[in-house]
Enzyme design. Structure first.
Site, mmCIF file in Angstrom:
data_model
loop_
_atom_site.group_PDB
_atom_site.id
_atom_site.type_symbol
_atom_site.label_atom_id
_atom_site.label_comp_id
_atom_site.label_asym_id
_atom_site.label_seq_id
_atom_site.Cartn_x
_atom_site.Cartn_y
_atom_site.Cartn_z
ATOM 1 N N GLY A 1 -25.698 -19.198 -9.759
ATOM 2 C CA GLY A 1 -26.058 -18.573 -11.032
ATOM 3 C C GLY A 1 -25.307 -19.147 -12.227
ATOM 4 N N GLY B 1 -19.437 -11.195 -10.784
ATOM 5 C CA GLY B 1 -19.918 -9.868 -11.156
ATOM 6 C C GLY B 1 -20.881 -9.300 -10.138
ATOM 7 C CE1 TYR C 1 -23.119 -6.187 -14.468
ATOM 8 C CE2 TYR C 1 -24.074 -5.455 -16.538
ATOM 9 C CZ TYR C 1 -23.635 -6.475 -15.716
ATOM 10 O OH TYR C 1 -23.696 -7.784 -16.148
HETATM 11 N N1 LIG Z 1 -27.890 -12.607 -15.151
HETATM 12 C C1 LIG Z 1 -27.841 -11.890 -16.266
HETATM 13 O O1 LIG Z 1 -28.875 -11.605 -16.905
HETATM 14 C C2 LIG Z 1 -26.509 -11.433 -16.811
HETATM 15 C C3 LIG Z 1 -26.508 -10.738 -18.027
HETATM 16 C C4 LIG Z 1 -25.301 -10.325 -18.575
HETATM 17 C C5 LIG Z 1 -24.117 -10.607 -17.891
HETATM 18 N N2 LIG Z 1 -24.142 -11.274 -16.710
HETATM 19 C C6 LIG Z 1 -22.851 -11.539 -16.044
HETATM 20 O O2 LIG Z 1 -22.756 -12.906 -15.715
HETATM 21 C C7 LIG Z 1 -21.905 -13.067 -14.555
HETATM 22 C C8 LIG Z 1 -22.610 -13.948 -13.546
HETATM 23 O O3 LIG Z 1 -23.793 -13.281 -13.139
HETATM 24 P P1 LIG Z 1 -25.040 -14.018 -12.458
HETATM 25 O O4 LIG Z 1 -26.234 -13.563 -13.165
HETATM 26 O O5 LIG Z 1 -24.764 -15.472 -12.302
HETATM 27 O O6 LIG Z 1 -25.023 -13.261 -11.042
HETATM 28 P P2 LIG Z 1 -25.204 -13.765 -9.530
HETATM 29 O O7 LIG Z 1 -26.144 -14.899 -9.462
HETATM 30 O O8 LIG Z 1 -25.461 -12.554 -8.743
HETATM 31 O O9 LIG Z 1 -23.736 -14.346 -9.180
HETATM 32 C C9 LIG Z 1 -22.633 -13.495 -9.120
HETATM 33 C C10 LIG Z 1 -21.429 -14.277 -8.625
HETATM 34 O O10 LIG Z 1 -20.320 -13.356 -8.484
HETATM 35 C C11 LIG Z 1 -19.790 -13.503 -7.169
HETATM 36 N N3 LIG Z 1 -19.181 -12.278 -6.666
HETATM 37 C C12 LIG Z 1 -19.760 -11.060 -6.470
HETATM 38 N N4 LIG Z 1 -18.866 -10.225 -5.921
HETATM 39 C C13 LIG Z 1 -17.713 -10.902 -5.778
HETATM 40 C C14 LIG Z 1 -16.431 -10.593 -5.258
HETATM 41 N N5 LIG Z 1 -16.145 -9.412 -4.724
HETATM 42 N N6 LIG Z 1 -15.458 -11.548 -5.288
HETATM 43 C C15 LIG Z 1 -15.724 -12.772 -5.784
HETATM 44 N N7 LIG Z 1 -16.921 -13.137 -6.263
HETATM 45 C C16 LIG Z 1 -17.902 -12.218 -6.256
HETATM 46 C C17 LIG Z 1 -20.987 -13.902 -6.308
HETATM 47 O O11 LIG Z 1 -20.568 -14.437 -5.069
HETATM 48 P P3 LIG Z 1 -21.571 -14.454 -3.780
HETATM 49 O O12 LIG Z 1 -22.499 -15.610 -3.987
HETATM 50 O O13 LIG Z 1 -20.644 -14.646 -2.629
HETATM 51 O O14 LIG Z 1 -22.277 -13.131 -3.739
HETATM 52 C C18 LIG Z 1 -21.649 -14.913 -7.238
HETATM 53 O O15 LIG Z 1 -20.987 -16.141 -7.155
HETATM 54 C C19 LIG Z 1 -21.616 -11.656 -14.056
HETATM 55 O O16 LIG Z 1 -20.338 -11.250 -14.488
HETATM 56 C C20 LIG Z 1 -22.689 -10.829 -14.715
HETATM 57 O O17 LIG Z 1 -22.302 -9.480 -14.885
HETATM 58 C C21 LIG Z 1 -25.303 -11.685 -16.158
#
Ligand SMILES: NC(=O)c1ccc[n+]([C@@H]2O[C@H](COP(=O)([O-])OP(=O)(O)OC[C@H]3O[C@@H](n4cnc5c(N)ncnc54)[C@H](OP(=O)(O)O)[C@@H]3O)[C@@H](O)[C@H]2O)c1
Length: 229
Positions: free
Chosen positions: A13, A86, A151
């Site tokens: 991601g 996250g 969240y």
């Molecule tokens: N996507 C959106 O629209 C959006 C919007 C606003 C903010 N964000 C923020 O952007 C950030 C990245 O999100 P994303 O969309 O890329 O999400 P994602 O694809 O679900 O990736 C989340 C990442 O966090 C890791 N993670 C989850 N739990 C963990 C733990 N206990 N220890 C260490 N790593 C952990 C996951 O590892 P695994 O692969 O092992 O599960 C993955 O690498 C997050 O903080 C999210 O809240 C995202």
């Protein structure tokens, strides 16, 4: 000086694009992953880059400290910390159990704070450091705290921590702590309907880690523009 960057949740991601962006900018990157094998696999796609995979699961307090110590030893220091990992628990207020709330708080607040506590002393001593907290508009009071309970509350706590930490270290001009919202991004968390690419979502986090000495600290950004908390 080649900056050394540590990114949590770097295996997929937005985090993976943050890793790629810093590597392409010539930084040495420590890719924090829960699953080391998953990290080694995706790392192969980023050709010619200096990337080391570090196993780190933010859900365990002691493991966070042990693993960041190990990560800092790889290149002897860490200049840029990107708290990206996250989780989205979408239970409503009446369905949310406390274990899930604790998990969100651990990953979005306690983990990033513990990592900052470990790395800030070295940043201050060397006179250079950037902490970038990947937050969300869902944790913004100004935007109405629209996300699901665990969240939104835990991202608001991350925002509060960003401002508080930046204030605590503000006499150290070249040590900066900022937060950003990536927008709605097409990832596992954001889902298929999200309009933004992970590359676009990563841009502001990559920019914040490379701010000049006269750049901002204690602020919240989206698309490299300041937004209200
Ligand atoms: N996507 C959106 O629209 C959006 C919007 C606003 C903010 N964000 C923020 O952007 C950030 C990245 O999100 P994303 O969309 O890329 O999400 P994602 O694809 O679900 O990736 C989340 C990442 O966090 C890791 N993670 C989850 N739990 C963990 C733990 N206990 N220890 C260490 N790593 C952990 C996951 O590892 P695994 O692969 O092992 O599960 C993955 O690498 C997050 O903080 C999210 O809240 C995202």
């Amino acid at each position: 000086m080649t900056p050394i960057v540590f990114v949590t949740g770097g295996n997929r991601g937005i985090g993976l694009e943050i890793v790629r962006g810093y590597a392409q900018a010539g930084c040495k990157v420590l890719m924090g992953c829960r699953d080391e094998e998953a990290g080694e696999k995706v790392k192969q796609d980023i050709v010619g880059a200096d990337i080391q995979v570090i196993e780190i699961d933010l859900s365990s307090e002691q493991a966070v400290i042990d693993n960041i110590t190990r990560a800092a030893a790889v290149y002897g220091r860490i200049d840029v910390l990107v708290n990206n990992a996250g989780v989205m628990d979408d239970a409503s207020w009446d369905e949310l159990d406390m274990a899930k709330l604790k998990r969100s708080m651990q990953i979005h607040l306690n983990g990033p704070l513990a990592l900052s506590q470990q790395l800030l002393p070295g940043m201050i001593e060397r006179g250079y450091g950037r902490i970038v907290n990947v937050s969300s508009g869902y944790g913004s009071f100004a935007e109405g705290m629209e996300g699901p309970m665990a969240y939104a509350v835990s991202k608001a706590a991350l925002n509060a921590m960003t401002l508080k930490l930046a204030n605590e270290v503000k006499e150290h001009n070249n040590v900066k702590v900022n937060a950003m919202c990536p927008g709605w991004v097409h990832t596992r968390m954001g889902g298929r309907d999200a309009p933004r690419s992970p590359e676009k979502g990563a841009e502001t986090a990559i920019w914040l880690g490379q701010l000049e000495e006269d750049g901002p600290s204690g602020k919240f950004f989206r698309d490299k523009k300041e937004i209200d908390w």
